[in-house]
Design a protein around this motif. Structure first.
Motif, short mmCIF file in Angstrom:
data_model
loop_
_atom_site.label_atom_id
_atom_site.label_comp_id
_atom_site.label_asym_id
_atom_site.label_seq_id
_atom_site.Cartn_x
_atom_site.Cartn_y
_atom_site.Cartn_z
N ARG A 494 0.82 -1.23 0.00
CA ARG A 494 0.00 0.00 0.00
C ARG A 494 0.84 1.26 0.00
NH1 ARG A 494 -5.08 -0.68 3.94
NH2 ARG A 494 -5.96 -2.54 3.03
N VAL A 497 -0.14 4.22 -2.07
CA VAL A 497 -1.38 4.97 -1.82
C VAL A 497 -1.30 5.79 -0.53
CG1 VAL A 497 -2.80 3.40 -3.14
CG2 VAL A 497 -2.52 3.01 -0.72
N LEU A 500 -2.80 8.98 -0.96
CA LEU A 500 -4.26 8.88 -1.10
C LEU A 500 -4.91 8.67 0.27
CD1 LEU A 500 -4.94 6.82 -4.33
CD2 LEU A 500 -4.68 9.25 -4.01
N SER A 554 -5.31 12.88 -7.02
CA SER A 554 -5.12 11.48 -7.39
C SER A 554 -4.12 11.32 -8.51
CB SER A 554 -6.46 10.88 -7.83
OG SER A 554 -7.37 10.91 -6.78
N PRO C 274 -6.69 -1.09 -2.36
CA PRO C 274 -5.26 -0.82 -2.27
C PRO C 274 -4.42 -2.09 -2.38
CG PRO C 274 -6.33 -0.58 -0.14
CD PRO C 274 -7.40 -0.74 -1.14
N LEU C 309 -7.96 5.35 -7.64
CA LEU C 309 -6.76 4.52 -7.82
C LEU C 309 -6.39 4.40 -9.29
CD1 LEU C 309 -7.31 1.65 -5.22
CD2 LEU C 309 -5.46 3.30 -5.25
N HIS C 312 -4.77 7.46 -10.16
CA HIS C 312 -3.43 7.43 -9.57
C HIS C 312 -2.48 6.62 -10.44
CE1 HIS C 312 -0.76 8.13 -6.25
NE2 HIS C 312 -0.51 6.86 -6.10
#
Lengths: 572, 411, 397
Positions: A494, A497, A500, A554, C274, C309, C312
């Protein structure tokens, strides 16, 4: 800077030559490995931490690594407000200047990297990750507090270890193992080809698991778990007392032995002047160290008697015993001529006199026998050391506040158990991990200054059993309550992220500055490395993350990552 | 040691030519060529272009200009091997449609996964074409297909869809079935057959109904169409060959008997006990697909059939003039296809015949000898460059080509 | 139990009933305003207005007549962003057990609408994830599961509308080892022979009728398929029988990209988390580059996360927003009424504090058919409005 060596030069010619030669030797290579840098500050320990002092005494370091200047549209130093059109100047490993463009002096022939629309952040700090650990470590149920994760970390060559390329320059590695104690986590600095351990923080905290996971058993089982955790701290005081007693006994032994020696020496003097100059020589040698041994009052460590070669583990007590025995040997007229070479046989004085001659041994044995009759001090016995217990050594450091205790506790009852443990055992530094229900005890956490490391700050990423917890609004809640918290990835997979997650916290009501702080400065503070990283400030490491857009959007892309001023990732 | 450099060179050349292979004219020189069905050519020349073979000839063959030349001195080139009974191509569950015992209409092509590892293993062993049949858990399993072992899409790999109809004798089809004795009562496994008698009954019933329908079709009232029965009707009309898996003597006899009863063409597959029924096999003029002649026993669930394999079976078939093909079959103990042929040679089969039994013979049996199985002008450029004679134990496939493209990493 | 007696009422009747009960609330037009209103991905109003009448978008931007503008109730969300309500192209809403007739593998004529439970809690949670419409689809347990139903979320509960696509499945769940078919080839054969029989007229009855609609192109076909072999089989079927194919799941879609583009097949991806593998995270970008229409489904709570995501990992924002709104609506053949805020479409929209593809933008409110069903309403008077005020007991629900 070289002056400390000058008086040593005549004594140790070889070393002196080496030192004076070293700057010259480094001249031809313009950019050596950064590892080559430390020797210079190491010779002048006071120069290293103060960047003001640093430029002055090392003019000949400049050609090795030119200063680096990063210009960016927006600079987010975290330590202060954002700077439009900002500049960061990095020399060597550290930041030497930061400010608005034009207001900061840019050194000549510096390498300038310009990102006119880019956003510059400090390198991210991941307060909990399992990167660089392999599955066997993560599933090991048999860890104890003395096990250090730092010993088994390795690069796995997959995407989950590429922390540097997503902008993480400092990470705390924990194994998230299912056992009660999870060993000691390590602080690493991810690099482009793996990681390096952060010197001095290889053993950064002790992991304790106070949760049954998403599927808890009977409440009484949780009680058992708490009892087991509580029992870990059982007997620590006794252990410490035994260690202190042992240290005191050692001091006493030292003192008594000195008296014993002095008495016999005087007696020898009285008996005849024959061994006088030998004595003088023998005395000169142990005299210097002998001034040190009487101060083992500090940390009462070790005390174990080592056999054979190898460096003694505890500097204070151990040489004392060795020196004393050497002195004993010298006293009895068996002191070898070449004293310095006699260093190694610290623990066993017997062979040395034996080599000297049987007659010396002979009257050495005879004389004390006679002396005993006229009521001289008795030769003291060497105190027996208590059995060592590495786990207790580590837990004592926790109790002393040298190591934080990181407690994984999910639900409110588990969190309360953690607080109770802190009360009961007076644990100074506690950090909570994955504290999903921290909102319910937020006031108490704030009151005690307990920090929380939050993972899973993403929509709908908690297991089904935890759907009552809202991980996305928890950061905002803790912020309002005044609890220090870090947002962490929790796993190497992870890592990408992490921004995020912070963005999700913003969506949950957290201010943007607070969210940025939760992945930079706050984790650095929790990890105890805030003096070196976590924000863009003069004197800290040159850990820099450059993105093409604000980090929390993002579609923000990482353009450049610097770790200690060295490029760890660069988008092409 | 001195083998390495030319090998590496060859590797570079073959890889380099990979992209252009489809159009590029490529000349392989210096190798001993075993074209299949014809005498060997020493120091031969093989020229390929556009995925087809242009010329196979001796050293004096004219080489077109602009062609890429690959030096294969010291090597042997054979046609790509053909495994006429290949176990693999998809997950085992997907090879057996167990909803019914008789499923003649299901097509194994629908289950094929081009990324199944068995294809990569087959390629590495020099096998360029395989005949995949449904699994052995059904009495009548369905339609087999012939595919090349390289491709990203089954439709592009397939040489012949509906190449065969698999029928299975013996204990295997009845193995999972049971009488109702507790357990899940709506299970599909409460059914016939549970015995060998039941297996034969299922086959006979299916063909009987198909024959009835066929006769009715010739008459006035057409029966409602049924895809399964249509397939069986094609077998009965001789448009489709049945491949009957029969291992023990008893099962081989039964297979021959039923084929005779209904008058359809069959191939006896596996046929470990063929040495016991040579007379009947010769009389019925059937081809034998000999499964894994190197195996000393039948492993897995089929072991219950009671077949007793002998190493000399292949030689015996050759001596009696019974046409046979060597396959790896369903035996888990099978070696690489070329090793199975080598084993047959070791037990007395002439080398040329053994090689034919894994190249020309299966191609002819599958009706694809105009495209594969031998090296001749106009055929698919499927060939293998071996480090030694392929029947030499030391032989490895240096490079394997399908439609002219190298499909294995160079060794 | 607050469950109502089961209703087997079709969409129009229900809508009529609803509008009758809510007639008072609907009587007045609503003038929606916000800093940014995304009418459709290619039409964005900055500081624009949308007029809502009778639950539908009546006028957009400068088209609004002055007198209607003056009369309407003003709803101004200040700095917020308004986007069309998200559409879930295939969802079972935790009702898998009720949405696959396990005894038989082939039930193309069963209607998911019959299994619709307006009080299901997963359904009631949808508005706060931004979902305003979804296709309640038969679960993948059957080779031919049945007909999906259009469902709209609402103030108290959802409403069920028209029958949509027919749902087929080739994934292992459909290949039960205890009933036929047990294998992929068996499943494919089952579908092929059924289609053949329906085409030639050999088979009659409702199931054949559904297949005939699919082959005539009047009904699209959604096929659950994940791996390479399943995807290929589905594509072959679509090619051989002229089906309008949409693949659901399609984890290995990256391996059949050329065929997807060539056969113009839509893809409904599973939601991304994720923990997803890099190939999964990059798949949306690859599909977009290949020109394949795709949307997200799976866990409704992760819908926005999936899009974020994907962004991303390289997807552009416009396509990502389309994948939540316009594309699923188009795959369901409902683009005329849902998936955008064009004139005539249903007034289904979601209000976010910022761009919905940034996770930092808090969700503010969800409106369905011109009514606020979940979230906060700004004060009636226009003016600066605090966009996202998280609940005081956040984190401790």
């Amino acid at each position: 800077m070289r002056t400390p060596f000058l008086h040593l030069l005549p004594i140790v010619c070889l070393l002196g030559a080496l030192v004076s030669g070293s700057p010259n030797a480094q001249e031809p290579t313009p950019a050596p490995a950064p590892d080559a840098a430390p020797p210079a500050p190491a010779t002048a320990p006071d120069a290293a931490p103060e960047p003001e002092a640093a430029p002055a005494p090392r003019p000949n370091r400049r050609p090795r690594r030119p200063a680096m200047v990063i210009e960016a549209g927006t600079l987010h130093p975290v330590a202060g407000p954002a700077i439009a059109d900002g500049v960061v100047v990095i020399r060597g490993e550290r930041i030497v200047a930061i400010g608005k463009r034009g207001e900061v002096e840019v050194p000549p022939n510096a390498v300038v990297r310009s990102f006119p629309t880019g956003h510059v952040y400090p390198g991210l700090v991941d307060a909990a990750t399992d990167a660089f650990t392999d599955a066997s470590v993560r599933s090991d149920g048999g860890l104890d507090a003395a096990d250090a994760l730092a010993d088994v970390l390795q690069r796995r060559h997959d995407r989950e270890d590429e922390l540097a390329r997503v902008g993480i320059t400092t990470a705390y590695v924990t194994a998230a193992s299912p056992s009660l104690l999870g060993g000691q986590g390590a602080i690493v600095r991810p690099t482009k080809d793996g990681f390096e351990l952060w010197q001095g923080h290889e053993r950064a905290a002790v992991q304790l698991r106070l949760t049954g996971g998403p599927n808890p058993g009977h409440p009484l089982q949780r009680q058992q778990q708490y009892d087991a955790a509580n029992a870990l701290f059982e007997g620590l005081d006794e252990y410490r007392k035994a260690r202190t007693d042992h240290a005191e006994a050692l001091t006493k032994y030292q003192k008594e032995f000195d008296e014993y020696l002095t008495w016999h020496r005087n007696k020898n003097k009285k008996d005849g002047d024959k061994p006088a100059d030998k004595d003088a020589k023998a005395e000169a040698q142990p005299a210097a160290p002998a001034t040190e041994p009487p101060q083992p009052a500090g940390p009462p460590e070790g005390g174990r008697r080592r056999r054979g070669g190898g460096p003694p583990r505890d500097g204070a007590a151990e040489p004392a015993a060795g020196e004393v025995e050497a002195a004993l040997a010298a006293l009895f007229g068996a002191a070898p001529q070449d004293q310095p070479k006699q260093d190694p046989p610290a623990g066993k004085p017997a062979p040395a006199p034996a080599g000297q001659g049987p007659e010396g041994q002979g009257d050495a044995a005879k004389k004390p026998a006679d002396d005993k009759k006229d009521a001289g001090p008795k030769r003291p016995t060497y105190p027996k050391a208590p059995p060592p217990n590495p786990q207790k050594d580590v837990l004592l450091r926790v109790i002393d506040g040298e190591l934080p205790l990181r407690v994984e506790a999910h639900r409110a009852d588990e969190l309360r158990a953690a607080l109770q443990l802190q009360d009961e055992r007076r644990i100074p530094v506690m950090v909570l991990e994955r504290a999903y229900a921290a909102g319910r005890v937020a006031d108490r956490l704030a009151e005690r200054g307990i920090a929380a490391v939050l993972t899973d700050v993403l929509p709908a990423s908690l297991p089904k059993a935890y759907e009552d917890f809202d991980a996305t609004t928890l950061p905002a809640h803790l912020q309002r309550a005044g609890v220090a918290f870090a947002i962490a990835s929790g796993s190497g997979r992870r890592a990408g992220v992490l921004p995020l997650m912070a963005a999700t916290a913003i969506g949950g009501g957290l201010a943007e500055e607070a969210a940025l702080r939760a992945i930079t400065l706050t984790p650095a503070e929790i990890l105890g490395v805030a003096a070196d990283t976590g924000s863009l400030a003069v004197g800290k490491y040159g850990d820099v993350l450059v993105c093409d857009r604000p980090l929390f959007q993002s579609d923000s892309r990482v353009l450049l990552v610097l770790g200690k001023g060295r490029a760890e990732f660069e988008a092409n | 040691m001195n083998l390495r450099l030319p090998l590496a060179l060859l590797g570079v050349l073959t890889l380099g030519s990979a992209l252009a292979a489809q159009q590029q004219t490529t000349v392989y020189t210096g190798a001993r060529i075993l074209p299949g069905g014809r005498p060997a050519i020493d120091n031969g020349v093989l020229i390929t272009a556009g995925g087809k073979i242009l010329v196979v000839g001796g050293a004096s063959t004219a080489v077109p200009e602009g062609a890429v030349t690959v030096d294969c001195a010291g090597r042997t080139i054979t046609p790509g091997l053909i495994d006429a009974s290949f176990r693999g191509g998809a997950a085992p569950n997907d090879l057996n449609e167990q909803g019914e015992e008789v499923t003649p209409q299901v097509r194994v092509l629908d289950s094929l996964d081009p990324e199944d590892r068995s294809f990569a293993r087959a390629r590495a062993a020099g096998v360029t074409t395989v005949h995949v049949m449904p699994g052995t858990r059904n009495v009548i399993g369905g339609l087999g297909c012939v595919v090349k072992t390289f491709g990203s899409d089954p439709a592009a790999m397939v040489l012949k869809d509906a190449a065969s109809l698999r029928i299975v004798m013996g204990a295997e089809p009845s193995m999972g079935n049971r009488a109702i004795r507790g357990g899940r009562v709506d299970s599909i496994y409460y059914r016939r057959p549970t015995t060998r008698m039941g297996v034969v009954w299922e086959v006979r019933k299916a063909f009987y109904e198909a024959k009835q329908a066929l006769e009715l079709t010739l008459g006035a009232a057409a029966p409602p169409p049924s895809p399964g029965r249509d397939v069986l009707a094609r077998v009965l009309r001789g448009e489709l060959t049945a491949y009957t898996t029969a291992r023990s003597e008893q099962d081989i006899r039964t297979a021959l008997r039923i084929a005779g009863e209904f008058g359809y063409q069959t191939v006896i597959e596996e046929a470990q006990d063929a040495y016991l029924v040579a007379d009947q096999l010769a009389a019925a003029k059937v081809t034998v697909l000999l499964g894994a002649p190197s195996a000393a026993q039948v492993t897995g669930p089929a072991g219950a059939d009671g077949a007793d394999p002998r190493y000399a079976t292949a030689r015996m078939l050759a001596d009696r003039g019974i046409p046979f093909v060597i396959t790896t079959g369903s035996n888990a103990a099978a070696l690489d296809l070329v090793r199975e042929a080598m084993f047959a040679v070791r037990n007395g089969v002439a080398p040329a015949m053994a090689l034919d039994a894994i190249t020309v013979a299966p191609a002819r049996l599958l009706g694809l000898d105009d495209r594969i199985g031998s090296l001749a002008a106009g055929k698919d450029a499927d060939f293998v460059v071996w480090s030694h004679d392929p029947l030499d134990p030391a032989a490895v496939a240096v490079s394997v080509h399908i439609d002219g493209k190298p499909v294995t990493a160079p060794r | 139990m607050r469950r109502l007696p089961p209703r087997a009422v079709l969409g129009p009747a229900l809508l009529a009933a609803l509008s009758a009960t809510c007639g008072l609330a609907r009587a007045q037009d609503v003038l929606l305003g916000a800093r940014r209103i995304v009418v459709a991905a290619d039409s964005v109003l900055d500081d624009g207005r949308v007029l809502i009448r009778q639950g539908k978008v009546a006028y957009v931007g400068s088209d609004i007549p002055a007198e209607a503008r003056a009369r309407a109730r003003r709803v101004d969300y200040g700095d917020a962003t308004v986007v069309p309500g998200f559409v879930l192209a295939a969802a079972t809403l935790g009702q898998e057990r009720d949405l696959a007739e396990r005894a038989l593998p082939f039930t193309p004529d069963l209607r998911a609408a019959e299994a619709f439970d307006p009080w299901h809690e997963d359904l009631l949670a949808l508005p706060q994830y931004g979902v305003t419409s979804l296709a309640l689809a038969p679960a993948p347990g059957n080779v031919a599961g049945g007909l999906a139903a259009l469902v709209k979320t609402g103030r108290d509960r959802g409403t069920v509308g028209a029958d949509l696509f027919v749902s087929l499945s080739l994934v292992p769940a459909a290949r039960d080892q205890e009933r036929p078919p047990t294998s992929l080839m068996g499943a494919v054969e089952l579908l092929r022979s059924a289609c053949d029989a329906a085409r030639t007229g050999a088979a009659t009855g409702p199931d054949a009728a559904v297949l005939r609609q699919a082959m005539q192109g009047t009904r699209s076909v959604f096929v659950y398929a994940d791996n390479f072999a399943e995807l290929n089989a589905a594509l072959d079927l679509a090619r051989d029988f002229g089906l309008r194919l949409v693949l659901v799941g399609a984890a290995d879609a990256g391996k059949v990209l050329p065929r997807l583009a060539q056969q113009q097949v839509g893809v409904v991806l599973d939601s991304l988390g994720p923990e997803a593998r890099l190939e999964q995270l990059q798949l949306p970008t690859r599909l977009a580059e290949a020109g394949v229409a795709f949307c997200f489904a799976g866990r409704p709570a992760q819908l926005r996360l999936s899009a974020a995501l994907a962004v991303h990992h390289g997807l552009d924002r416009k396509t990502a927003l389309q994948a939540l709104t316009r594309v699923p609506a188009a795959l369901l053949d409902q683009a005329a009424t849902i998936g955008s805020l064009r004139q005539g479409c249903a007034a289904d929209f979601v209000v976010f504090a910022g761009d919905p593809l940034d996770l930092g933008s808090a969700w503010v409110a969800t409106w369905v058919d011109g009514e606020l069903v979940h979230g906060t309403s700004p004060a009636a008077s226009p003016g600066p409005q605090p966009a996202a005020e998280p609940a005081a007991d956040a984190g401790v629900r």
